[in-house]
Design an enzyme around this catalytic site. Structure first.
Site, PDB file in Angstrom:
ATOM      1  N   GLY A 114       0.766  -1.242   0.000  1.00 28.93           N
ATOM      2  CA  GLY A 114       0.000   0.000   0.000  1.00 28.93           C
ATOM      3  C   GLY A 114       0.790   1.281   0.000  1.00 28.93           C
ATOM      4  N   PRO A 150       4.834  -5.112  -0.406  1.00 27.96           N
ATOM      5  CA  PRO A 150       4.690  -3.993  -1.337  1.00 27.96           C
ATOM      6  C   PRO A 150       4.647  -4.481  -2.789  1.00 27.96           C
ATOM      7  CG  PRO A 150       6.975  -4.175  -0.630  1.00 27.96           C
ATOM      8  CD  PRO A 150       6.201  -5.197   0.161  1.00 27.96           C
ATOM      9  N   ARG A 191       3.355  -1.874  -5.774  1.00 28.13           N
ATOM     10  CA  ARG A 191       3.611  -0.655  -6.531  1.00 28.13           C
ATOM     11  C   ARG A 191       4.972  -0.026  -6.214  1.00 28.13           C
ATOM     12  NH1 ARG A 191      -1.068   2.508  -7.776  1.00 28.13           N
ATOM     13  NH2 ARG A 191      -1.950   1.331  -6.042  1.00 28.13           N
ATOM     14  N   CYS A 217     -12.191   3.225 -29.004  1.00 28.03           N
ATOM     15  CA  CYS A 217     -13.439   3.865 -29.429  1.00 28.03           C
ATOM     16  C   CYS A 217     -14.246   4.286 -28.221  1.00 28.03           C
ATOM     17  CB  CYS A 217     -14.227   2.907 -30.298  1.00 28.03           C
ATOM     18  SG  CYS A 217     -13.323   2.517 -31.785  1.00 28.03           S
TER      19      CYS A 217
HETATM   20  N1  LLP Z   1      -1.222  -6.947  -0.319  1.00 26.67           N
HETATM   21  C1  LLP Z   1      -2.538  -7.077  -0.527  1.00 26.67           C
HETATM   22  C2  LLP Z   1      -3.303  -7.979   0.297  1.00 26.67           C
HETATM   23  C3  LLP Z   1      -3.169  -6.323  -1.539  1.00 26.67           C
HETATM   24  O1  LLP Z   1      -4.468  -6.452  -1.729  1.00 26.67           O
HETATM   25  C4  LLP Z   1      -2.393  -5.452  -2.341  1.00 26.67           C
HETATM   26  C5  LLP Z   1      -3.012  -4.683  -3.421  1.00 26.67           C
HETATM   27  C6  LLP Z   1      -1.012  -5.374  -2.092  1.00 26.67           C
HETATM   28  C7  LLP Z   1      -0.460  -6.125  -1.069  1.00 26.67           C
HETATM   29  C8  LLP Z   1      -0.103  -4.493  -2.888  1.00 26.67           C
HETATM   30  O2  LLP Z   1      -0.460  -3.169  -2.781  1.00 26.67           O
HETATM   31  P1  LLP Z   1       0.509  -2.017  -3.358  1.00 26.67           P
HETATM   32  O3  LLP Z   1       1.748  -2.050  -2.535  1.00 26.67           O
HETATM   33  O4  LLP Z   1       0.775  -2.337  -4.770  1.00 26.67           O
HETATM   34  O5  LLP Z   1      -0.293  -0.803  -3.187  1.00 26.67           O
HETATM   35  N2  LLP Z   1      -5.220  -1.603  -9.355  1.00 26.67           N
HETATM   36  C9  LLP Z   1      -4.994  -0.617  -8.317  1.00 26.67           C
HETATM   37  C10 LLP Z   1      -4.319  -1.196  -7.116  1.00 26.67           C
HETATM   38  C11 LLP Z   1      -5.051  -2.351  -6.498  1.00 26.67           C
HETATM   39  C12 LLP Z   1      -4.292  -2.958  -5.360  1.00 26.67           C
HETATM   40  C13 LLP Z   1      -4.900  -4.194  -4.862  1.00 26.67           C
HETATM   41  N3  LLP Z   1      -4.231  -4.813  -3.765  1.00 26.67           N
HETATM   42  C14 LLP Z   1      -4.209   0.564  -8.910  1.00 26.67           C
HETATM   43  O6  LLP Z   1      -3.875   0.537 -10.084  1.00 26.67           O
HETATM   44  O7  LLP Z   1      -3.953   1.537  -8.210  1.00 26.67           O
END
Ligand code: LLP
Length: 419
Positions: free
Chosen positions: A240, A278, A280, A348
């Site tokens: 996150g 992590p 992203r 489109c």
């Molecule tokens: N752990 C769990 C349980 C998660 O559900 C997620 C993301 C992560 C880790 C990784 O989160 P990050 O570090 O990447 O924020 N499609 C959306 C993001 C959806 C994330 C879903 N879960 C976007 O493009 O912003």
């Protein structure tokens, strides 16, 4: 070579040469676009590896899993594994790709709010750890038999400051066991005493693209009493951590984030191992997308539309979340960008926006290659074939070499699944 002017959004090895041309990993982006075509996802391999190493350094070996939903192919799973990360998979498909990349089951953890019996059986048979999300899943695990190492996923009742679609820690969520309702306590008791499960930890992920470390502190505060009572060896605080997408945004580093999580746990007297996943923060800034400009339409006194050869099929984030991006011309990466245009895709659909109100150099023209940075996360992984547009290739660049790790789809690929 000088550092690109005016932005910190490009990958770590980005450089501008004497002619103003942008390279990443020692590979000139215009030459690369000419060679492999556009659109294309280009990843700075050194940047990917540096972020993995930072995460492993900050949380400790074995304490950090790469959330593969952000971007997954065999090369990425291999890279994360080589750099000492575990890999978090959220479906049987992600599990399949990670295993195909050679990631050993002990380095994998399976997520999902609706895991199928097949997905669970595979994880149990292989010895993949499972983050349990519901009582129905505990029922299924008992039916399957075996003995799975599990973490119980808790929704701490914390609302992170982020887009509602990527919030997950609030009470009204499809994920996990509620803390306030007592479900979390019942789930932990059941997982502890069931013959089908060995309880190894508690898990909470409050959402994505979170810049404010106090949101994570709040989650730890909300969980502390529960975690202490559960007396488990591991507390996974999910992923996150946000990343900057546009000029002026700033986010904590992975190291700062880890320090925040660990300090909050220490302050709450939590002695469980603090782990994280992590996605992203590992891959977003490592990747850029290269497009070619095909059409420019001026609507007098209103706006200029610059159409590129990709769009919502390679980056649905602007349409889904209203996400902003920047755009640069690799032929003039350090140039002033005084002109305002809206960069759109070839689909489109009027909503097919790539960058609304992009700042671009005054002489941007048809035929130019355009680069959008910070597209390494949730672009390729959420790409589609909408309008039967073939998905772009993925190229890893490093030390002057470009390596295609996912080839471009062809029109034949579009027929591959037709029965
Ligand atoms: N752990 C769990 C349980 C998660 O559900 C997620 C993301 C992560 C880790 C990784 O989160 P990050 O570090 O990447 O924020 N499609 C959306 C993001 C959806 C994330 C879903 N879960 C976007 O493009 O912003």
């Amino acid at each position: 070579m000088t550092a690109p002017v005016g932005h910190n959004l490009l990958p770590g090895t980005a450089a501008v040469d004497g002619r103003g041309r942008l390279s990443i990993g020692g590979v000139d982006l215009l030459d690369l676009a000419a060679e492999i075509g556009t659109p294309a996802f280009v990843y700075d391999e050194a940047h990917l590896r540096a972020r993995c190493r930072e995460a492993v350094g900050a949380f400790g070996a074995g304490n950090v899993a790469y959330a593969s939903k952000a971007f997954l192919c065999r090369a990425m799973a291999q890279l994360a594994h080589e750099e000492g990360m575990h890999v978090d998979v959220a479906t049987g498909g992600e599990l399949y790709v990670a295993l195909a990349a050679g990631v050993p089951p002990v380095s994998l953890v399976l997520h999902g709010s609706n895991k199928s019996e097949d997905e669970l059986r595979r994880a149990v048979d292989l010895g993949v750890r499972i983050v349990v999300d519901s009582f129905a899943e505990l029922d299924r695990l008992e039916e399957i038999g075996g003995r799975a190492k599990v973490l119980v996923r808790i929704t701490p009742g914390v609302e992170a400051h982020t887009h509602e679609y990527v919030m997950t820690g609030q009470v009204d969520s499809k994920f996990g066991f509620g803390l306030a309702s007592g479900e979390a306590r019942r789930a932990v008791e059941r997982a502890r005493h069931s013959p089908a499960t060995e309880l190894v930890g508690v898990h909470a992920h409050i959402g994505s693209q979170i810049f404010i470390t106090s949101s994570f502190e709040k989650a730890v505060d909300a969980l502390a009493e529960f975690v202490l009572a559960a007396d488990v060896p591991e507390l996974c605080l999910g992923g996150g951590l946000g990343v900057p997408y546009v000029a002026g945004e700033e986010a904590p580093s992975i190291t700062e984030w880890a320090e925040t999580l660990k300090a909050a746990c220490k302050a709450a007297a939590i002695t469980a191992r603090v782990t994280a996943e992590p996605g992203r923060a590992i891959v977003a800034a490592a990747g850029v997308t290269l497009y070619r400009v095909g059409t420019i339409k001026d609507v007098p006194s209103v706006r200029t539309y610059v159409s590129v050869d990709g769009g919502m099929s390679d980056n649905p984030r602007p349409v889904l979340y209203g996400s902003g991006y920047e755009a640069f011309l690799p032929r003039a990466a350090g140039a002033e960008r005084p002109r305002r245009v809206t960069i759109v895709g070839k689909h489109c659909e009027s909503g097919d926006v790539v960058v609304r109100d992009a700042c671009v150099p005054a002489d941007l023209a048809i035929g130019d290659v355009l680069c959008t940075p910070v597209t390494g996360a949730y672009g390729h992984s959420m790409a589609s074939n909408y309008n039967k547009v073939p998905r772009p290739p993925v190229v890893f660049v490093r030390d002057g070499n470009a390596r295609v790790v996912v080839r471009r789809e062809t029109f034949d690929d579009l027929l591959r699944l037709d029965a």
